[in-house]
Every structure is written in C-alpha cells, then in structure tokens.
Design a protein around this motif. Structure first.
Motif, PDB file in Angstrom:
ATOM      1  N   GLU A 194     -11.097 -33.892 -98.465  1.00  0.00           N
ATOM      2  CA  GLU A 194     -10.427 -32.739 -99.045  1.00  0.00           C
ATOM      3  C   GLU A 194      -8.927 -32.956 -99.219  1.00  0.00           C
ATOM      4  O   GLU A 194      -8.375 -32.671-100.290  1.00  0.00           O
ATOM      5  CB  GLU A 194     -10.675 -31.509 -98.164  1.00  0.00           C
ATOM      6  N   VAL A 195      -8.256 -33.440 -98.168  1.00  0.00           N
ATOM      7  CA  VAL A 195      -6.794 -33.558 -98.199  1.00  0.00           C
ATOM      8  C   VAL A 195      -6.358 -34.826 -98.914  1.00  0.00           C
ATOM      9  O   VAL A 195      -5.439 -34.808 -99.736  1.00  0.00           O
ATOM     10  CB  VAL A 195      -6.217 -33.517 -96.769  1.00  0.00           C
ATOM     11  N   ALA A 196      -7.031 -35.933 -98.604  1.00  0.00           N
ATOM     12  CA  ALA A 196      -6.667 -37.195 -99.241  1.00  0.00           C
ATOM     13  C   ALA A 196      -7.299 -37.355-100.612  1.00  0.00           C
ATOM     14  O   ALA A 196      -7.028 -38.346-101.299  1.00  0.00           O
ATOM     15  CB  ALA A 196      -7.069 -38.360 -98.339  1.00  0.00           C
ATOM     16  N   CYS A 197      -8.150 -36.392-100.984  1.00  0.00           N
ATOM     17  CA  CYS A 197      -8.832 -36.457-102.287  1.00  0.00           C
ATOM     18  C   CYS A 197      -9.552 -37.796-102.455  1.00  0.00           C
ATOM     19  O   CYS A 197      -9.484 -38.447-103.508  1.00  0.00           O
ATOM     20  CB  CYS A 197      -7.846 -36.248-103.431  1.00  0.00           C
ATOM     21  N   THR A 203      -6.374 -42.869 -93.063  1.00  0.00           N
ATOM     22  CA  THR A 203      -5.972 -41.884 -92.052  1.00  0.00           C
ATOM     23  C   THR A 203      -4.463 -41.958 -91.803  1.00  0.00           C
ATOM     24  O   THR A 203      -3.913 -43.038 -91.598  1.00  0.00           O
ATOM     25  CB  THR A 203      -6.724 -42.131 -90.734  1.00  0.00           C
ATOM     26  N   THR A 204      -3.826 -40.799 -91.840  1.00  0.00           N
ATOM     27  CA  THR A 204      -2.393 -40.688 -91.559  1.00  0.00           C
ATOM     28  C   THR A 204      -2.171 -39.578 -90.542  1.00  0.00           C
ATOM     29  O   THR A 204      -3.099 -38.834 -90.193  1.00  0.00           O
ATOM     30  CB  THR A 204      -1.609 -40.370 -92.838  1.00  0.00           C
ATOM     31  N   VAL A 205      -0.936 -39.440 -90.097  1.00  0.00           N
ATOM     32  CA  VAL A 205      -0.605 -38.369 -89.163  1.00  0.00           C
ATOM     33  C   VAL A 205      -0.865 -37.017 -89.807  1.00  0.00           C
ATOM     34  O   VAL A 205      -1.377 -36.092 -89.166  1.00  0.00           O
ATOM     35  CB  VAL A 205       0.866 -38.493 -88.709  1.00  0.00           C
ATOM     36  N   ASP A 206      -0.536 -36.869 -91.085  1.00  0.00           N
ATOM     37  CA  ASP A 206      -0.770 -35.605 -91.779  1.00  0.00           C
ATOM     38  C   ASP A 206      -2.264 -35.294 -91.855  1.00  0.00           C
ATOM     39  O   ASP A 206      -2.675 -34.138 -91.675  1.00  0.00           O
ATOM     40  CB  ASP A 206      -0.174 -35.667 -93.183  1.00  0.00           C
ATOM     41  N   ILE A 207      -3.067 -36.314 -92.109  1.00  0.00           N
ATOM     42  CA  ILE A 207      -4.525 -36.123 -92.145  1.00  0.00           C
ATOM     43  C   ILE A 207      -5.027 -35.636 -90.794  1.00  0.00           C
ATOM     44  O   ILE A 207      -5.848 -34.708 -90.703  1.00  0.00           O
ATOM     45  CB  ILE A 207      -5.229 -37.441 -92.536  1.00  0.00           C
ATOM     46  N   LEU A 208      -4.546 -36.227 -89.724  1.00  0.00           N
ATOM     47  CA  LEU A 208      -4.977 -35.832 -88.382  1.00  0.00           C
ATOM     48  C   LEU A 208      -4.530 -34.410 -88.051  1.00  0.00           C
ATOM     49  O   LEU A 208      -5.270 -33.644 -87.423  1.00  0.00           O
ATOM     50  CB  LEU A 208      -4.430 -36.812 -87.353  1.00  0.00           C
ATOM     51  N   ASN A 209      -3.325 -34.039 -88.465  1.00  0.00           N
ATOM     52  CA  ASN A 209      -2.871 -32.662 -88.246  1.00  0.00           C
ATOM     53  C   ASN A 209      -3.741 -31.660 -89.000  1.00  0.00           C
ATOM     54  O   ASN A 209      -4.072 -30.587 -88.481  1.00  0.00           O
ATOM     55  CB  ASN A 209      -1.411 -32.517 -88.677  1.00  0.00           C
ATOM     56  N   GLN A 210      -4.111 -32.002 -90.221  1.00  0.00           N
ATOM     57  CA  GLN A 210      -5.003 -31.133 -90.996  1.00  0.00           C
ATOM     58  C   GLN A 210      -6.391 -31.065 -90.347  1.00  0.00           C
ATOM     59  O   GLN A 210      -7.051 -30.023 -90.360  1.00  0.00           O
ATOM     60  CB  GLN A 210      -5.122 -31.648 -92.435  1.00  0.00           C
ATOM     61  N   ALA A 211      -6.834 -32.186 -89.770  1.00  0.00           N
ATOM     62  CA  ALA A 211      -8.138 -32.202 -89.091  1.00  0.00           C
ATOM     63  C   ALA A 211      -8.130 -31.268 -87.883  1.00  0.00           C
ATOM     64  O   ALA A 211      -9.131 -30.600 -87.588  1.00  0.00           O
ATOM     65  CB  ALA A 211      -8.485 -33.629 -88.661  1.00  0.00           C
TER      66      ALA A 211
END
Length: 684
Positions: free
Chosen positions: A118-121, A130-138
């Motif tokens: 969803e976030v990284a499309c 996987t990034t820090v932003d992805i983990l925060n969204q998770a």
C-alpha cells in the motif's frame, strides 16, 4: 528440531542477492518443521512438529494476506517475493528461537507485507524495499487491526524483523528501528477498564453456582466428564494441557497431605505433587473416580492395540466376525452406526455381492487410530493405555461411541461443554441441564479462567508469591502478576486488616506508637484511607487531600509500607541496594577528585544504603511471618535545628544530629555553643 544452518551474508552482495541466498538456504538446507516439508505450499501442516500437549487438532501455518485472515473469507496468498521471505523467516526463527505457535511472527509479516504493497506501491511487496517510514506505517496498521496487548507483541516481532534485515544486509540502507508501541501496564486496579478486564479473566458467579449444580446432576458420560474437569480445575490452579495429560494413577495420599495429584507442569517447572486443599479433596477425588470409571473401557482397547499392532480390536460378542467377509449390517455394528455407506465412500471400500473383505475393513478402521498412538504424551512418555483422559471415539457426540476405536479427550471436547460454541448448534453442558446467566444469556467460561480465579483468591488470602508460583506450577515468580486481579478496594481492605494488627507492624528505624485510644479497625481506617502499589511496597497517602511530598522517594516516606513475603518486591529492594553501593563508590571517587557537590551525593547514598540494608534485614528475617507490614520511616532532610544553625553561621558537623530528640534539647545545645543563654530566640 533438525540441524540449524546459520545464514552468513556476504556484505558485498546486493540486498536482493542476500535475500535470494537466504530463501534458498532455508528451502534446501533447513529441516525445521520436518525434512519433508513442502516449502512451496501456501499452507504448512506442522501438527507433527508442533507436538502440542493434550491437542488433537491440526496445526497449520497459512501464508495469507492480512485482509484475508478472518474466518469465512477465502485466504489470498501473500505476494512474491515476500511470501518466500516470510516462509524462510518463519522456518529460520523457529530453529533459532522455537515457539509453540508463531502467531505473532506471522501477524507481523502480514502487516509488513500489506504496508509494502500500500505505502510503497509495490505489488510484489519486496522485503528489500523496507524503510523506517514503512515500519512506522506498519505500526499504525497494527494499532488499527489489533488490541493493545497483541499490538505490543506484533510490534516487538516487527522490530526483530527489522533487526534481521539489518544484520543480514537485506536493505540498501540500515534501519536501526525500534517499535514505538509501549508495553501495556497492568498495575491499574480501578475504573471501568479494569473491571471489564477482570470480568473477562474470572468466571461469573452464575458460572460457579451452575458448575456446582451440574457436578451433582450430570448423568450422561460426556456431561459427567466435562463437569468433573470443571471440579478439578476448581481444586487447584491447573493448566488445561497439564490436566488432560494426567496418568490414570495420578492420585497421591500420605500422612501430611490427605490428597494430591502427580503433576507435570507445562512451562519449565519441575514435576511435582500438587496437593489439593482439604475443603476440595473429596470433590477432586470424586471427579477423578468418575472420569476413571467412564474411561476404563477405552484404556482396555488401547492396551489391546499396543499388544496387537496392525490388528482390529473386536468386542467379545463380535469376535466371531474376525476373518469373515462383512455385509453392511456387520460393518455398521462394528462402528456403532445405523448406516455404514458414508464410511464405505470415505475409505473407498467396494462391496462384492454385498460383502467386503475383513482385511479391507480392518485396514480402513485402523486409520482412525490417533496419529501419535501409542504415545499419549511425549513429554512424559505416557501411553494411551496409561492415560486418564482417553475415551472411545465419538463419546462426546451424544450418540453411541465406536466400541473398537479410541481418541484423546481434547480441548474442544471440554470447551464445547463450557459454552465455547453456544449459538453454533452446539449446546453446552449448562444448557443441556437448564442453567443460564441471570439475564438469560448462555453461560460461557474458559478453562483458564479458573486458574486466574484461584490465583486471585491466593493473593487475597495473603499467600506468599513463592507459594503461589509453586502451587500454580510456575518457574518464574514474576508471572504471578498476570494472574492477580485483586481490585483496589480488595487490596485496600487487606492492607487495612494487616495494619490494624499490631503484631504485624514493624517500623524502620522505630516502631509505630499509637497514643490516641482507638480500636484496631478505627486505626486501620485512619492509617490507610487509600492505597496503591509501588515498586517496593504500597503507598497509603491520601491524594485527595494533598499531592505527594516526596515524589519518587518512597524509601524516605512515612506513608509508605512494605509487605514481607513478596519475593518480587524484595528482589527489587536487593537490586536497589546493589545499585546504591555502585553509586556510592562513584560518588567517593568524585569526592576524592574534589568534584563540586560530590560530598552531598556521598551522604545521600550512605543514607540510602543504610535504609535499604535495614529494610532488607527485616524482609529476609525468617523469624518474622510473611504478610508482616514494615513501615520504612520518615525523611532525613534538613531539620529546623540545622536550618537555624546555618542562619547563625554555627558549625554542627561535629555533632550527631540524630541524637537530638526534642526541640527543647536543640535549643539547649545552641545556647551552650554560643555561651549566651539570654539572646537565643526560643521560637527557632
């Protein structure tokens, strides 16, 4: 579990190459969950590898998306290559850190996969993205989809996944990510949230009354077994799996303890004799006798199969059928069925001239033996013929059981009786005998609620934490906290009772003296109008009248008490003493180096150590009974004497200020030092 091959990344490879190498290694080299595991399957059957005690249900791992985990929704597989990474990670972690159920690990992977899409499309949900932003969204997705305790556990698993990706260089940039979800606190004992949680953990009053009634009213075999299990769960704080793996000869009697059960705890504690309190001994003995009587025939069948592998057990009146071709009526009699056509279709048996060979029927029926037969419990090597909870197959269906086949009493058999599937055309034990909640709703209770209830009762009764842990079969005393649902009002009442008992009051450094005539009850109400727990004891300060005057300094507070016998809090005191000694040593080093203010820290740490040593001496004194109340004592801050002397420039360092007992004597000392009795201000 199989040989573990630790994956060692090549740092010069790209993240994608490291990921591919990791997946391939887990696919071809690991034997966790069995060497014959179908790695490419979207559903893994791990029943044999899981080997859960007292469970006859299949154990499966489904690698589906987060949105399709709900029951009734057709599961959709995770996207590739994330799915293969999830499989490899689950298999690898089970080898490194085994767990009975990888529920939270799998949930964390599902959350991360959905966030990547969803976030990284990214429709492939590539783990290397996987990034820090992805983990925060998770984490935010976790908070939305799961309750607080589950969200905390899943957040911890996400943190471990991030660390794994970091260590093995599976992302282009280092993550260094920590889960922001805090561990939910369990020390709050007031308010609607606590009462709601308490109600979920403890059985209702209607449940306890109904259980007592059905234990005496039940006559059907399944009802009797279910009610007897309830009685045993009420006799001692037992884990369900431990109860269902008891041997048939589980009872113990000796001169000191009239009745007990041989017990094999399920979480690390040593085997033990679990003694039943005298008031429940007769009930527990009757429950075991009833279960033993109703399961005797199943043990006879199990013993026959253990002696005659590969052969079909026949009841004495059916022995004449052995070796003969069987017609439909013969097969139906063997299985206790009115019609055997379903059995023939399921096992692909064909009739020739209306007859089936005995060998084919025998082979088909033998496939119904439990998959783990003849070993009932691998932890204790208990066999089916020695187990207490083994029954004829179908005994819990309410229809005649199969006389030639056996099964273990599983969690589902008992949970159904306790109302787990009420509303799904599965009547509970209470419904069948006409018992409901006062509002007309069906009675539901879980087997673990009885364990929570008995632990809470032990806490209310003032049992020591060590005794509660041992009675419950725990290796770690700190686990008692999760089973203590004593409310603030109940805790306050218990403290008041102990405070009102003069024999249980100990002061530090001096004992409490009551000068005003009052009854113990009046004094308890006066001393303990409120109470809340602290790290080392209980605070009796009334916050409705004033805020705390010594915030975070309970050791020097007059309104703080400790209770002897609480091993967890005693260990905290011991740890604080060790820390204070380390701090004192550092302060002395600073004082030697003439650092500004170090001398004050030395004095403060010496006072702290003195108080902790005195408190610990009382807590460790074997002559004092558990449950004794210890009052720590007041602060040792500047007195009026010290303030007055400082204002007049008088040096009191050579005096022992603690020897000054009254203000009048302090005035005399000041007058003697100044040599001018007439000019001393007596209001000082």
């Amino acid at each position: 579990m199989g040989e573990i091959h630790h994956f060692v990344p090549k740092v010069h490879l790209k993240a994608g190459d490291n990921l591919a190498a990791f997946i391939e290694g887990c696919r071809t080299q690991l034997t966790v969950y069995g060497a014959d595991l179908d790695f490419d399957a979207d559903i893994w059957d791990i029943t044999k590898a899981a080997n859960r005690r007292a469970s006859s249900q299949a154990e499966r791992i489904t690698f589906c998306t987060l949105a399709t985990t709900d029951k009734g929704i057709r599961s959709e597989p995770m996207a590739d290559p994330f799915k293969n990474f999830a499989k490899a990670y689950i298999r690898h972690q089970q080898g490194v850190q085994p767990t009975k159920r990888p529920t939270f690990r799998l949930a964390a992977l599902r959350v991360l996969e959905q966030t990547l899409r969803e976030v990284a499309c990214d429709s492939s949900a590539d783990p290397t993205a996987t990034t820090v932003d992805i983990l925060n969204q998770a984490v935010e997705l976790t908070r939305v989809n799961f309750k607080l305790k589950s969200a905390y556990a899943i957040g911890r698993c996400l943190e471990l996944i991030a660390r794994f990706l970091d260590v093995n260089h599976m992302t282009p940039a280092a993550l260094g990510w920590r889960s922001p979800i805090k561990r939910p606190g369990d020390s709050i004992r007031i308010g609607s949230a606590f009462e709601e949680q308490r109600a979920k953990k403890l059985p209702s009053a209607a449940t306890l009354e109904a259980l007592a009634a059905v234990f005496n009213l039940a006559t059907e075999p399944r009802d009797v077994i279910q009610a007897s299990v309830g009685a045993l769960l009420m006799s001692a704080p037992e884990r369900f799996a431990e109860l269902l793996t008891l041997p048939e000869n589980c009872e113990v009697n000796d001169d000191k303890n009239p009745y007990g059960l041989r017990w094999w705890p399920g979480k690390g504690a040593d085997p033990q004799m679990k003694w039943v309190i005298p008031s429940m001994a007769d009930t527990a003995k009757r429950a075991v006798d009833q279960i033993r009587q109703l399961t005797t025939s199943a043990r006879i069948v199990a013993a026959w199969y253990e002696r005659n592998p590969g052969k079909l057990y026949l009841q004495p009146d059916l022995e004449h059928l052995r070796g003969r071709d069987l017609d439909c009526s013969d097969i139906a009699v063997l299985l206790g069925l009115a019609d055997c056509r379903g059995f023939l279709v399921k096992h692909k048996l064909s009739l020739h001239d209306g007859l089936a060979s005995f060998a084919e029927v025998e082979s088909a029926i033998l496939t119904m033996l439990p998959s783990d037969f003849p070993v009932f419990d691998r932890k204790t090597n208990l066999t089916y013929s020695e187990a207490l909870f083994v029954v004829l197959k179908g005994q819990f269906r309410g229809t005649p059981p199969i006389g030639c086949m056996i099964e273990r009493v599983g969690k589902g058999h008992i949970s159904d009786g306790f109302g787990a599937r009420v509303g799904h055309r599965c009547a509970s034990l209470f419904e069948r005998l006409g018992f409901r909640e006062p509002d007309g709703s069906p009675i539901r209770v879980t087997t673990h609620q009885f364990r929570h209830m008995l632990n809470t009762m032990a806490q209310k009764g003032g049992a020591s934490q060590f005794d509660i842990a041992r009675w419950s079969g725990r290796k770690d005393v700190s686990q008692n906290t999760a089973y203590d649902h004593e409310s603030a009002g109940e805790l306050l009442a218990r403290v008041r009772v102990m405070v009102g008992d003069e024999s249980s009051i100990f002061g530090l450094p001096a004992e409490i003296r009551v000068n005003t005539p009052a009854t113990r009850e009046e004094y308890a109400l006066m001393v303990a109008p409120t109470a809340h727990t602290t790290e080392i004891g209980f605070c009796l300060h009334d916050f409705a009248s004033s805020p705390c005057q010594l915030h975070m300094d309970c050791l020097r507070c007059e309104e703080h008490v400790c209770v002897k016998g609480n091993r967890h809090k005693t260990d905290v005191v011991r740890r604080q003493l060790a820390e204070a000694r380390v701090l004192l040593a550092k302060a002395k080093v600073g004082m030697d180096e003439k650092e500004w203010g170090a001398d004050h820290w030395v004095m403060a740490q010496m006072d702290t150590i003195e108080r902790l040593e005195a408190l610990l001496a009382i807590l460790d004194d074997p002559k004092l009974p558990d449950g004794s109340i210890i009052r720590v004592g007041g602060p040792s801050g500047p007195s009026r004497l010290i303030v007055a002397a400082a204002e007049r420039g008088i040096d009191l360092s050579r005096l022992n200020i603690r020897a000054v007992s009254t203000l009048g004597r302090a005035h005399s000392l000041l007058q003697d030092m100044r040599g001018d009795h007439g000019k001393t201000n007596t209001s000082t």
